[in-house]
Design a protein around this motif. Structure first.
Motif, PDB file in Angstrom:
ATOM      1  N   SER A  49      -4.492   5.160   3.570  1.00  0.00           N
ATOM      2  CA  SER A  49      -5.885   5.041   4.032  1.00  0.00           C
ATOM      3  C   SER A  49      -6.868   5.249   2.884  1.00  0.00           C
ATOM      4  O   SER A  49      -7.868   4.522   2.773  1.00  0.00           O
ATOM      5  CB  SER A  49      -6.174   6.054   5.139  1.00  0.00           C
ATOM      6  OG  SER A  49      -5.470   5.719   6.305  1.00  0.00           O
ATOM      7  N   MET A  50      -6.595   6.227   2.027  1.00  0.00           N
ATOM      8  CA  MET A  50      -7.469   6.473   0.879  1.00  0.00           C
ATOM      9  C   MET A  50      -7.478   5.265  -0.050  1.00  0.00           C
ATOM     10  O   MET A  50      -8.544   4.798  -0.461  1.00  0.00           O
ATOM     11  CB  MET A  50      -7.034   7.726   0.120  1.00  0.00           C
ATOM     12  CG  MET A  50      -7.346   9.010   0.856  1.00  0.00           C
ATOM     13  SD  MET A  50      -7.045  10.509  -0.122  1.00  0.00           S
ATOM     14  CE  MET A  50      -5.264  10.547  -0.201  1.00  0.00           C
ATOM     15  N   GLN A  94      -6.778   2.149   0.574  1.00  0.00           N
ATOM     16  CA  GLN A  94      -7.443   1.008   1.188  1.00  0.00           C
ATOM     17  C   GLN A  94      -8.960   1.177   1.176  1.00  0.00           C
ATOM     18  O   GLN A  94      -9.687   0.213   0.922  1.00  0.00           O
ATOM     19  CB  GLN A  94      -6.922   0.796   2.609  1.00  0.00           C
ATOM     20  CG  GLN A  94      -5.498   0.297   2.615  1.00  0.00           C
ATOM     21  CD  GLN A  94      -4.863   0.256   3.981  1.00  0.00           C
ATOM     22  OE1 GLN A  94      -5.324   0.907   4.924  1.00  0.00           O
ATOM     23  NE2 GLN A  94      -3.785  -0.500   4.108  1.00  0.00           N
ATOM     24  N   SER A  95      -9.450   2.384   1.392  1.00  0.00           N
ATOM     25  CA  SER A  95     -10.899   2.591   1.392  1.00  0.00           C
ATOM     26  C   SER A  95     -11.484   2.490  -0.014  1.00  0.00           C
ATOM     27  O   SER A  95     -12.642   2.121  -0.177  1.00  0.00           O
ATOM     28  CB  SER A  95     -11.255   3.941   2.024  1.00  0.00           C
ATOM     29  OG  SER A  95     -10.901   5.017   1.179  1.00  0.00           O
ATOM     30  N   TRP A  96     -10.700   2.797  -1.041  1.00  0.00           N
ATOM     31  CA  TRP A  96     -11.165   2.698  -2.430  1.00  0.00           C
ATOM     32  C   TRP A  96     -11.037   1.280  -2.968  1.00  0.00           C
ATOM     33  O   TRP A  96     -11.544   0.979  -4.048  1.00  0.00           O
ATOM     34  CB  TRP A  96     -10.360   3.619  -3.343  1.00  0.00           C
ATOM     35  CG  TRP A  96     -10.399   5.074  -2.988  1.00  0.00           C
ATOM     36  CD1 TRP A  96     -11.373   5.740  -2.290  1.00  0.00           C
ATOM     37  CD2 TRP A  96      -9.409   6.053  -3.308  1.00  0.00           C
ATOM     38  NE1 TRP A  96     -11.039   7.062  -2.156  1.00  0.00           N
ATOM     39  CE2 TRP A  96      -9.846   7.289  -2.772  1.00  0.00           C
ATOM     40  CE3 TRP A  96      -8.197   6.016  -3.987  1.00  0.00           C
ATOM     41  CZ2 TRP A  96      -9.115   8.466  -2.908  1.00  0.00           C
ATOM     42  CZ3 TRP A  96      -7.468   7.190  -4.133  1.00  0.00           C
ATOM     43  CH2 TRP A  96      -7.927   8.400  -3.592  1.00  0.00           C
ATOM     44  N   ASN A  97     -10.324   0.411  -2.232  1.00  0.00           N
ATOM     45  CA  ASN A  97     -10.020  -0.934  -2.720  1.00  0.00           C
ATOM     46  C   ASN A  97     -10.330  -2.003  -1.673  1.00  0.00           C
ATOM     47  O   ASN A  97      -9.512  -2.877  -1.387  1.00  0.00           O
ATOM     48  CB  ASN A  97      -8.536  -1.005  -3.118  1.00  0.00           C
ATOM     49  CG  ASN A  97      -8.246  -0.137  -4.306  1.00  0.00           C
ATOM     50  OD1 ASN A  97      -8.547  -0.491  -5.431  1.00  0.00           O
ATOM     51  ND2 ASN A  97      -7.675   1.036  -4.059  1.00  0.00           N
ATOM     52  N   LEU A  98     -11.528  -1.949  -1.126  1.00  0.00           N
ATOM     53  CA  LEU A  98     -11.906  -2.907  -0.088  1.00  0.00           C
ATOM     54  C   LEU A  98     -11.864  -4.346  -0.600  1.00  0.00           C
ATOM     55  O   LEU A  98     -11.616  -5.268   0.169  1.00  0.00           O
ATOM     56  CB  LEU A  98     -13.291  -2.580   0.464  1.00  0.00           C
ATOM     57  CG  LEU A  98     -13.378  -1.296   1.283  1.00  0.00           C
ATOM     58  CD1 LEU A  98     -14.816  -1.039   1.702  1.00  0.00           C
ATOM     59  CD2 LEU A  98     -12.465  -1.363   2.496  1.00  0.00           C
ATOM     60  N   PHE A 134      -8.157  -4.936   0.176  1.00  0.00           N
ATOM     61  CA  PHE A 134      -7.784  -4.659   1.564  1.00  0.00           C
ATOM     62  C   PHE A 134      -8.418  -5.639   2.550  1.00  0.00           C
ATOM     63  O   PHE A 134      -7.776  -6.061   3.511  1.00  0.00           O
ATOM     64  CB  PHE A 134      -8.158  -3.226   1.923  1.00  0.00           C
ATOM     65  CG  PHE A 134      -7.848  -2.853   3.344  1.00  0.00           C
ATOM     66  CD1 PHE A 134      -6.550  -2.872   3.820  1.00  0.00           C
ATOM     67  CD2 PHE A 134      -8.856  -2.475   4.212  1.00  0.00           C
ATOM     68  CE1 PHE A 134      -6.252  -2.526   5.136  1.00  0.00           C
ATOM     69  CE2 PHE A 134      -8.575  -2.117   5.526  1.00  0.00           C
ATOM     70  CZ  PHE A 134      -7.274  -2.148   5.985  1.00  0.00           C
ATOM     71  N   PRO A 158     -11.062   8.056  -6.042  1.00  0.00           N
ATOM     72  CA  PRO A 158     -12.302   7.640  -5.373  1.00  0.00           C
ATOM     73  C   PRO A 158     -13.408   7.328  -6.378  1.00  0.00           C
ATOM     74  O   PRO A 158     -13.336   7.747  -7.544  1.00  0.00           O
ATOM     75  CB  PRO A 158     -12.664   8.853  -4.522  1.00  0.00           C
ATOM     76  CG  PRO A 158     -12.029  10.004  -5.209  1.00  0.00           C
ATOM     77  CD  PRO A 158     -10.782   9.472  -5.844  1.00  0.00           C
ATOM     78  N   TRP A 202       0.843  -1.201   0.000  1.00  0.00           N
ATOM     79  CA  TRP A 202       0.000   0.000   0.000  1.00  0.00           C
ATOM     80  C   TRP A 202       0.877   1.249   0.000  1.00  0.00           C
ATOM     81  O   TRP A 202       0.592   2.209  -0.704  1.00  0.00           O
ATOM     82  CB  TRP A 202      -0.942  -0.009   1.201  1.00  0.00           C
ATOM     83  CG  TRP A 202      -1.966  -1.090   1.139  1.00  0.00           C
ATOM     84  CD1 TRP A 202      -2.057  -2.195   1.936  1.00  0.00           C
ATOM     85  CD2 TRP A 202      -3.043  -1.205   0.200  1.00  0.00           C
ATOM     86  NE1 TRP A 202      -3.118  -2.974   1.552  1.00  0.00           N
ATOM     87  CE2 TRP A 202      -3.745  -2.392   0.491  1.00  0.00           C
ATOM     88  CE3 TRP A 202      -3.478  -0.413  -0.859  1.00  0.00           C
ATOM     89  CZ2 TRP A 202      -4.858  -2.801  -0.235  1.00  0.00           C
ATOM     90  CZ3 TRP A 202      -4.595  -0.827  -1.587  1.00  0.00           C
ATOM     91  CH2 TRP A 202      -5.266  -2.001  -1.279  1.00  0.00           C
ATOM     92  N   ASP A 255      -2.153   9.120   5.029  1.00  0.00           N
ATOM     93  CA  ASP A 255      -3.417   9.520   4.407  1.00  0.00           C
ATOM     94  C   ASP A 255      -3.618   8.824   3.068  1.00  0.00           C
ATOM     95  O   ASP A 255      -4.714   8.349   2.767  1.00  0.00           O
ATOM     96  CB  ASP A 255      -3.463  11.036   4.200  1.00  0.00           C
ATOM     97  CG  ASP A 255      -3.521  11.822   5.494  1.00  0.00           C
ATOM     98  OD1 ASP A 255      -3.920  11.244   6.533  1.00  0.00           O
ATOM     99  OD2 ASP A 255      -3.151  13.007   5.481  1.00  0.00           O
TER     100      ASP A 255
END
Length: 77
Positions: A38-39, A41-45, A48, A74, A20, A35
């Motif tokens: 984190s972005m 990972q949240s866009w690629n659940l 992740f 995003p 990551w 940051d």
């Protein structure tokens, strides 16, 4: 009826050994690493949240495969 995509969300295929953090530094320059990670990972659940042990990365902790599609922006509204 045929549907067409008007805009394609930017994505990449990771390089072998990518993490990551390495993707974040390459694809989101100028964003603090924590940051950016984190972005991503949240866009690629779909990547992740995959069980790390099933992948066999370094010590089983790198769930990113070169065949994974990684979104680097995003979702669009």
């Amino acid at each position: 009826m045929t549907a067409t995509l008007s805009t394609v969300r930017k994505s990449i295929l990771p390089r072998g050994g990518d993490t990551w953090a390495s993707i974040a530094s390459r694809e989101l320059p100028g964003t603090a690493e924590s940051d950016a990670v984190s972005m991503l990972q949240s866009w690629n659940l779909h990547v992740f949240m995959r069980a790390a042990g099933a992948v066999g990365g370094v010590n089983g902790d790198n769930p990113i495969l070169p065949s994974d599609v990684i979104f680097v922006e995003p979702p669009r509204a």
